[in-house]
Design a protein around this motif. Structure first.
Motif, PDB file in Angstrom:
ATOM      1  N   ALA A 156      18.340  76.350  41.716  1.00  0.00           N
ATOM      2  CA  ALA A 156      19.215  75.798  40.681  1.00  0.00           C
ATOM      3  C   ALA A 156      18.846  74.349  40.369  1.00  0.00           C
ATOM      4  O   ALA A 156      18.859  73.926  39.204  1.00  0.00           O
ATOM      5  CB  ALA A 156      20.676  75.888  41.111  1.00  0.00           C
ATOM      6  N   HIS A 157      18.494  73.593  41.399  1.00  0.00           N
ATOM      7  CA  HIS A 157      18.078  72.203  41.191  1.00  0.00           C
ATOM      8  C   HIS A 157      16.753  72.161  40.427  1.00  0.00           C
ATOM      9  O   HIS A 157      16.563  71.320  39.540  1.00  0.00           O
ATOM     10  CB  HIS A 157      17.973  71.476  42.528  1.00  0.00           C
ATOM     11  N   ALA A 158      15.840  73.074  40.757  1.00  0.00           N
ATOM     12  CA  ALA A 158      14.568  73.153  40.034  1.00  0.00           C
ATOM     13  C   ALA A 158      14.834  73.445  38.557  1.00  0.00           C
ATOM     14  O   ALA A 158      14.238  72.824  37.672  1.00  0.00           O
ATOM     15  CB  ALA A 158      13.677  74.230  40.643  1.00  0.00           C
ATOM     16  N   ARG A 159      15.731  74.390  38.282  1.00  0.00           N
ATOM     17  CA  ARG A 159      16.092  74.728  36.903  1.00  0.00           C
ATOM     18  C   ARG A 159      16.641  73.495  36.172  1.00  0.00           C
ATOM     19  O   ARG A 159      16.309  73.241  35.021  1.00  0.00           O
ATOM     20  CB  ARG A 159      17.129  75.854  36.924  1.00  0.00           C
ATOM     21  N   HIS A 160      17.478  72.723  36.856  1.00  0.00           N
ATOM     22  CA  HIS A 160      18.052  71.509  36.273  1.00  0.00           C
ATOM     23  C   HIS A 160      16.954  70.501  35.920  1.00  0.00           C
ATOM     24  O   HIS A 160      16.965  69.923  34.823  1.00  0.00           O
ATOM     25  CB  HIS A 160      19.063  70.883  37.238  1.00  0.00           C
ATOM     26  N   LEU A 161      16.010  70.289  36.826  1.00  0.00           N
ATOM     27  CA  LEU A 161      14.908  69.361  36.558  1.00  0.00           C
ATOM     28  C   LEU A 161      14.113  69.798  35.327  1.00  0.00           C
ATOM     29  O   LEU A 161      13.759  68.973  34.475  1.00  0.00           O
ATOM     30  CB  LEU A 161      13.973  69.275  37.768  1.00  0.00           C
ATOM     31  N   LEU A 162      13.870  71.092  35.219  1.00  0.00           N
ATOM     32  CA  LEU A 162      13.111  71.619  34.087  1.00  0.00           C
ATOM     33  C   LEU A 162      13.900  71.493  32.794  1.00  0.00           C
ATOM     34  O   LEU A 162      13.359  71.092  31.759  1.00  0.00           O
ATOM     35  CB  LEU A 162      12.736  73.081  34.351  1.00  0.00           C
ATOM     36  N   ASP A 163      15.190  71.817  32.845  1.00  0.00           N
ATOM     37  CA  ASP A 163      16.040  71.731  31.652  1.00  0.00           C
ATOM     38  C   ASP A 163      16.163  70.301  31.141  1.00  0.00           C
ATOM     39  O   ASP A 163      16.307  70.067  29.945  1.00  0.00           O
ATOM     40  CB  ASP A 163      17.441  72.285  31.934  1.00  0.00           C
ATOM     41  N   GLU A 164      16.128  69.339  32.056  1.00  0.00           N
ATOM     42  CA  GLU A 164      16.272  67.927  31.688  1.00  0.00           C
ATOM     43  C   GLU A 164      14.953  67.288  31.251  1.00  0.00           C
ATOM     44  O   GLU A 164      14.909  66.093  30.930  1.00  0.00           O
ATOM     45  CB  GLU A 164      16.866  67.140  32.860  1.00  0.00           C
ATOM     46  N   GLY A 165      13.863  68.056  31.260  1.00  0.00           N
ATOM     47  CA  GLY A 165      12.580  67.523  30.819  1.00  0.00           C
ATOM     48  C   GLY A 165      11.925  66.593  31.813  1.00  0.00           C
ATOM     49  O   GLY A 165      11.154  65.710  31.429  1.00  0.00           O
TER      50      GLY A 165
END
Length: 73
Positions: A28-37
């Motif tokens: 989930a943290h990885a997804r957040h990093l990706l979503d935030e660019g």
């Protein structure tokens, strides 16, 4: 700026690499990093957690404590 080298024998998915390198605490943290660019692969913005990476790829992650560069060999 921190730099790390990760040896891979085949391919690894970007989300897995982010966790292995300590840039993400969970999927989930990885997804957040990706979503935030915050993640670039070979100098280009990447938002796919499932992107396959192999030897020669360079992943850069922007973090509050400084940029992390992970080179795959």
């Amino acid at each position: 700026m921190d730099e790390e080298t990760v040896h891979v024998t085949d391919v690894i998915r970007l989300g897995q690499l982010l966790k292995l390198a300590g840039a993400a605490e969970s999927g989930a943290h990885a997804r957040h990093l990706l979503d935030e660019g915050e993640v670039h692969v070979n100098g280009e913005l990447e938002q796919r957690r499932g992107r396959q990476l192999g030897a020669g790829d360079v992943v850069t992650v922007a973090r509050p404590e400084g940029e992390l560069t992970v080179r795959l060999t």
